[in-house]
Design a protein around this motif. Structure first.
Motif, mmCIF file in Angstrom:
data_model
loop_
_atom_site.group_PDB
_atom_site.id
_atom_site.type_symbol
_atom_site.label_atom_id
_atom_site.label_comp_id
_atom_site.label_asym_id
_atom_site.label_seq_id
_atom_site.Cartn_x
_atom_site.Cartn_y
_atom_site.Cartn_z
ATOM 1 N N VAL A 1 -2.092 18.969 43.915
ATOM 2 C CA VAL A 1 -2.378 20.075 44.739
ATOM 3 C C VAL A 1 -2.746 21.083 43.792
ATOM 4 O O VAL A 1 -3.645 21.988 43.777
ATOM 5 C CB VAL A 1 -1.743 20.228 45.952
ATOM 6 N N PRO A 2 -1.551 21.535 43.168
ATOM 7 C CA PRO A 2 -1.791 22.848 42.133
ATOM 8 C C PRO A 2 -2.923 22.711 41.172
ATOM 9 O O PRO A 2 -3.532 23.810 41.028
ATOM 10 C CB PRO A 2 -0.331 22.897 41.314
ATOM 11 N N LEU A 3 -3.196 21.437 40.503
ATOM 12 C CA LEU A 3 -4.217 21.531 39.669
ATOM 13 C C LEU A 3 -5.647 21.522 40.391
ATOM 14 O O LEU A 3 -6.650 22.349 40.035
ATOM 15 C CB LEU A 3 -4.119 19.964 38.973
ATOM 16 N N VAL A 4 -5.657 21.271 41.542
ATOM 17 C CA VAL A 4 -6.972 21.224 42.246
ATOM 18 C C VAL A 4 -7.265 22.565 42.821
ATOM 19 O O VAL A 4 -8.442 23.199 42.639
ATOM 20 C CB VAL A 4 -6.867 20.201 43.630
ATOM 21 N N LEU A 5 -6.312 23.422 43.027
ATOM 22 C CA LEU A 5 -6.379 24.650 43.500
ATOM 23 C C LEU A 5 -6.870 25.575 42.395
ATOM 24 O O LEU A 5 -7.530 26.585 42.458
ATOM 25 C CB LEU A 5 -4.988 25.042 44.229
ATOM 26 N N ALA A 6 -6.292 25.478 41.097
ATOM 27 C CA ALA A 6 -6.639 26.167 39.978
ATOM 28 C C ALA A 6 -8.135 25.959 39.759
ATOM 29 O O ALA A 6 -8.850 26.878 39.352
ATOM 30 C CB ALA A 6 -5.880 25.787 38.597
ATOM 31 N N VAL A 7 -8.659 24.620 39.798
ATOM 32 C CA VAL A 7 -9.918 24.164 39.444
ATOM 33 C C VAL A 7 -10.909 25.133 40.566
ATOM 34 O O VAL A 7 -11.933 25.490 40.189
ATOM 35 C CB VAL A 7 -10.002 22.681 39.677
ATOM 36 N N ALA A 8 -10.300 25.350 41.870
ATOM 37 C CA ALA A 8 -11.054 25.746 42.846
ATOM 38 C C ALA A 8 -11.375 27.408 42.490
ATOM 39 O O ALA A 8 -12.490 27.988 43.186
ATOM 40 C CB ALA A 8 -10.539 25.868 44.249
#
Length: 404
Positions: free
Chosen positions: A53-60
């Motif tokens: 989840v943190p990785l996906v939010l950073a990509v967003a």
């Protein structure tokens, strides 16, 4: 039952299914690093769902991610009408870059939802297909062909009748998940308030441009056709060869000018990127007055102030207003005396066109006709005003346009 089987024949069911499953790539890739995919426990599956989840939010937070997700959603969740039942409305999914942190937050929520939904649907897909394979194996006499959570014991041909059931259930689940995901895409990837305002402004500009083109065509072609009709009628009534030659010459010149204006307007409609050419200005109004005079009208002109110093928009719109005013005179009153007064003052332009009313024809009602309405619209767009009506035994058009 037939209604439940409808998703089977719609391609959109499978494109949405694939789109959701692609979201499971990230958690499965992370799971290969930790905690692994060798006999994972329920706790391990929770970690697999939460760790990326943190990785996906950073990509967003990358602006281009929103555009990429919007394009994918339009292609896979909302394919063409040939791929769905025809009842889906416009996807209303934005393909613009993230322009604010609110856009990034909605993109992040979408990526997390897509990832978690993909992981859940991948597990359901795996389990139901495994169950279908196990039932098929039991029907063939090999009950241990697969190992689903719901174990199958025994063998027999009756299992062949049950084997398609998990597949049908899976398609139903995929169709429902796809419909919910499409609804979420409209909410999370839909246009922001800023994008909606920009779209409304764009549509408004298009409507204004079309309205302006309609006025241009009405004024130009209406003027040319009115002059041609008046000249032809006058030539036929006169029965004079010299007068007929002059009338034909005027019709030719007017028609040529109308064709030039028509070509310029059509060039704008084609949107070729080429310049549309220049529109005539008020200091070129001599040809309008000469055309009216050649039609038999006696035109008296009074000009005060330098016309060449007028601002471009004011001068061009005033030319069109004068053109429409002379056209109306010839159309409704015929070749009568016309008084034209043009006054360039310090802060405004005044334009008056006066003609006697026909003795037996009623005066047109104030505000009637497309011509007068077009004149009022042109004046209003420039912050001025135009009024027309009976003034004694005359018809008077009075226009005031600000210069700033």
């Amino acid at each position: 039952m037939p209604g439940l089987l409808l998703p089977l024949k719609h391609a959109v069911t499978y494109t949405r299914w694939l789109h959701i499953l692609v979201g499971a790539i990230v958690p499965f890739a992370c799971a290969m690093v930790y905690p692994g995919l060798s006999n994972p426990s329920p706790r391990d599956w929770l970690l697999i769902a939460a760790l990326p989840v943190p990785l996906v939010l950073a990509v967003a937070t990358v602006p281009s991610v929103r555009r990429a997700e919007g394009l994918q959603a339009r292609l896979m969740l909302f394919p063409g009408p040939h791929a769905r039942d025809g009842n889906d409305e416009d996807p209303n999914v934005s393909t613009a870059f993230s322009a604010s942190w609110a856009d990034r937050a909605r993109t992040g929520a979408w990526l997390v939802l897509r990832m978690e939904a993909g992981l859940a649907l991948a597990l359901v897909t795996d389990e139901l297909l495994t169950l279908a394979l196990s039932l098929a194996g039991a029907a063939a006499g090999e009950p241990g062909l697969a190992d689903p959570l719901l174990s199958v014991s025994g063998t027999g041909w009756m299992y062949a009748l049950l084997a398609p059931v998990p597949v049908l259930v899976l398609v139903m689940v995929a169709a429902g998940a796809g419909a919910l995901t499409a609804r979420a895409a409209r909410s999370l990837l839909g246009p922001s308030v800023k994008e909606r305002v920009s779209e409304l402004e764009r549509r408004t500009e298009q409507l204004l441009e079309r309205n302006d083109i309609a006025r241009e065509l009405h004024d130009t072609l209406g003027h040319a056709l009115t002059l041609a009709v008046v000249q032809a009628g006058a030539a036929r009534a006169a029965g004079d060869r010299a007068f007929t030659d002059r009338a034909l010459e005027v019709i030719e010149e007017t028609g040529r000018a109308a064709l030039e204006d028509l070509d310029r307007v059509l060039l704008v409609l084609r949107e070729t990127g080429k310049p549309a050419g220049t529109r005539p200005a008020l200091d070129e109004a001599g040809r309008l007055l000469d055309s009216a005079r050649s039609s038999g009208a006696r035109v008296d002109v009074e000009v005060t102030g330098p016309l060449e110093d007028l601002p471009g928009p004011v001068s061009r719109e005033a030319y069109r207003m004068l053109q429409e005013a002379l056209t109306n005179v010839l159309r409704h009153a015929g070749p009568v005396p016309v008084g034209v007064r043009i006054a360039v003052e310090s802060a405004r332009l005044r334009l008056e066109v006066r003609n006697p009313l026909p003795a037996q024809a009623p005066a047109p009602a104030a505000g009637s006709g497309r011509g007068l309405r077009g004149i009022r619209e042109r004046a209003a767009l420039l912050g001025g005003e135009a009024c027309a009506g009976r003034h004694g035994g005359h018809w008077l058009l009075h226009i005031v346009l600000p210069l700033r």
